[in-house]
Motif scaffolding. Structure first.
Motif, PDB file in Angstrom:
ATOM      1  N   ARG A  20     -32.488  10.484  51.471  1.00  0.00           N
ATOM      2  CA  ARG A  20     -32.191  11.899  51.655  1.00  0.00           C
ATOM      3  C   ARG A  20     -31.168  12.358  50.621  1.00  0.00           C
ATOM      4  N   GLU A  21     -30.641  13.533  50.781  1.00  0.00           N
ATOM      5  CA  GLU A  21     -29.662  14.066  49.842  1.00  0.00           C
ATOM      6  C   GLU A  21     -28.313  13.373  49.943  1.00  0.00           C
ATOM      7  N   HIS A  22     -27.977  12.904  51.135  1.00  0.00           N
ATOM      8  CA  HIS A  22     -26.678  12.290  51.359  1.00  0.00           C
ATOM      9  C   HIS A  22     -26.834  10.917  51.982  1.00  0.00           C
ATOM     10  N   CYS A  39     -12.150   3.662  63.152  1.00  0.00           N
ATOM     11  CA  CYS A  39     -13.470   4.011  62.637  1.00  0.00           C
ATOM     12  C   CYS A  39     -13.385   5.385  61.981  1.00  0.00           C
ATOM     13  N   ALA A  40     -14.045   5.534  60.833  1.00  0.00           N
ATOM     14  CA  ALA A  40     -14.109   6.835  60.154  1.00  0.00           C
ATOM     15  C   ALA A  40     -15.404   6.901  59.352  1.00  0.00           C
ATOM     16  N   PHE A  41     -15.815   8.124  59.031  1.00  0.00           N
ATOM     17  CA  PHE A  41     -17.067   8.339  58.296  1.00  0.00           C
ATOM     18  C   PHE A  41     -16.845   9.288  57.134  1.00  0.00           C
ATOM     19  N   SER A  42     -17.728   9.195  56.148  1.00  0.00           N
ATOM     20  CA  SER A  42     -17.799  10.182  55.074  1.00  0.00           C
ATOM     21  C   SER A  42     -19.233  10.205  54.562  1.00  0.00           C
ATOM     22  N   ARG A  43     -19.504  11.163  53.681  1.00  0.00           N
ATOM     23  CA  ARG A  43     -20.837  11.264  53.080  1.00  0.00           C
ATOM     24  C   ARG A  43     -20.696  11.322  51.570  1.00  0.00           C
ATOM     25  N   VAL A  44     -21.699  10.766  50.896  1.00  0.00           N
ATOM     26  CA  VAL A  44     -21.750  10.839  49.439  1.00  0.00           C
ATOM     27  C   VAL A  44     -23.149  11.294  49.038  1.00  0.00           C
ATOM     28  N   GLY A  48     -25.517  10.572  43.131  1.00  0.00           N
ATOM     29  CA  GLY A  48     -24.328  11.244  42.603  1.00  0.00           C
ATOM     30  C   GLY A  48     -23.354  10.260  41.975  1.00  0.00           C
ATOM     31  N   MET A  49     -22.160  10.745  41.770  1.00  0.00           N
ATOM     32  CA  MET A  49     -21.078   9.906  41.251  1.00  0.00           C
ATOM     33  C   MET A  49     -19.807  10.145  42.070  1.00  0.00           C
ATOM     34  N   ASP A  50     -19.979  10.282  43.382  1.00  0.00           N
ATOM     35  CA  ASP A  50     -18.847  10.568  44.265  1.00  0.00           C
ATOM     36  C   ASP A  50     -18.566   9.458  45.274  1.00  0.00           C
ATOM     37  N   ALA A  51     -19.085   8.266  45.045  1.00  0.00           N
ATOM     38  CA  ALA A  51     -18.905   7.172  45.999  1.00  0.00           C
ATOM     39  C   ALA A  51     -17.437   6.771  46.145  1.00  0.00           C
ATOM     40  N   THR A  52     -16.712   6.762  45.041  1.00  0.00           N
ATOM     41  CA  THR A  52     -15.291   6.397  45.106  1.00  0.00           C
ATOM     42  C   THR A  52     -14.537   7.381  45.986  1.00  0.00           C
ATOM     43  N   GLU A  53     -14.822   8.661  45.820  1.00  0.00           N
ATOM     44  CA  GLU A  53     -14.168   9.674  46.640  1.00  0.00           C
ATOM     45  C   GLU A  53     -14.533   9.500  48.110  1.00  0.00           C
ATOM     46  N   GLY A  54     -15.780   9.114  48.392  1.00  0.00           N
ATOM     47  CA  GLY A  54     -16.196   8.870  49.767  1.00  0.00           C
ATOM     48  C   GLY A  54     -15.427   7.736  50.409  1.00  0.00           C
TER      49      GLY A  54
END
Length: 186
Positions: A20-22, A39-44, A48-54
Motif C-alpha cells: 500500500r502507500e504506507h 509500545c508505539a507506532f508510526s507510518r512510513v 519513500g525515504m522517511d524510514a529513519t524519521e519513522g
C-alpha cells in the motif's frame, strides 16, 4: 552495558508492509525477562525515504530513558525505504542492532532496477556497511549490523533476547503488532 542484567530493556522495531502507500512500524519495549512495558507506532511511505524519521518518531513517542538498545528488523523496509541506523544511534545515544535472517549478495542491483538514477538511495544503502553472520546456540544464523557497540556484543545481545527460533523477542512481538495495526487500519 551489563548483558546478564534481567531488567535490560530493548526497543524492537519492525514493520508490516503489504504494497500500500504506507507501511506501519511498531516499536515494542521489552525487558530481557520478556516483560513488555511499552509500545508505539508510526507510518512510513512505501518507496519513500522517511524510514529513519519513522524510527525516531517511535523513540520520541515512547520518551523512555531506560531503553538500553534498539533492535531493527532490517534496515531496508517498505520497498527500499532505508533506515539510517547511524543517525538513529547518534540521535538517541543508544546502540542499534539491525537483524536480518537470510544470506544475500546485497540489494544494489534491485535498488538500481527499481529506482534508476536514485544515487541518494543507493548511497544510503551502501553506507549501512557489511553484515556480520552470527550463529545462535541452536545453530541458526542471523546477520547483524551494529552501531554503538562491537559485533561480538551485538551477537551476545541478539542471543540474550532470542528465546526460540532466530528472531529476537522484541522484534517478533513488534512484527506481530505492526501486522495487527496495519490490518486494523485497512
Amino acid at each position: 552495558m551489563h548483558i546478564p542484567k534481567k531488567g535490560l530493556r530493548a526497543l524492537g522495531i519492525a514493520e508490516s508492509y503489504s504494497g500500500r502507500e504506507h507501511s506501519t512500524l511498531a516499536g515494542i519495549v521489552m525487558r530481557k525477562d520478556l516483560i513488555i512495558d511499552g509500545c508505539a507506532f508510526s507510518r512510513v511511505a512505501v518507496g519513500g525515504m522517511d524510514a529513519t524519521e519513522g524510527v525516531l518518531a517511535i523513540v520520541q513517542t515512547l520518551d523512555r530513558r531506560d531503553i538500553n538498545v534498539i533492535f531493527l528488523s532490517g534496515c531496508v523496509i517498505a520497498f527500499f525505504n532505508i533506515i539510517d541506523a547511524e543517525r538513529v544511534h547518534k540521535c538517541t545515544g543508544l546502540p542499534v542492532i539491525c537483524v536480518t535472517y537470510e544470506e544475500s549478495a546485497g540489494l544494489d542491483g534491485d535498488i538500481c532496477h527499481h529506482f534508476p538514477g536514485d544515487t541518494a538511495r543507493l548511497d544510503a544503502y551502501r553506507r549501512l556497511g557489511d553484515r556480520v553472520s552470527h550463529i545462535l546456540p541452536d545453530g541458526q544464523t542471523v546477520y547483524l549490523r551494529s552501531w554503538g557497540l562491537d559485533p561480538a556484543d551485538a551477537g551476545r545481545l541478539c542471543m540474550a533476547f532470542t528465546h526460540e527460533g532466530k528472531i529476537p523477542e522484541p522484534l517478533r512481538v513488534a512484527r506481530l503488532s505492526a501486522r495487527a495495526a496495519h490490518d486494523f487500519a485497512r
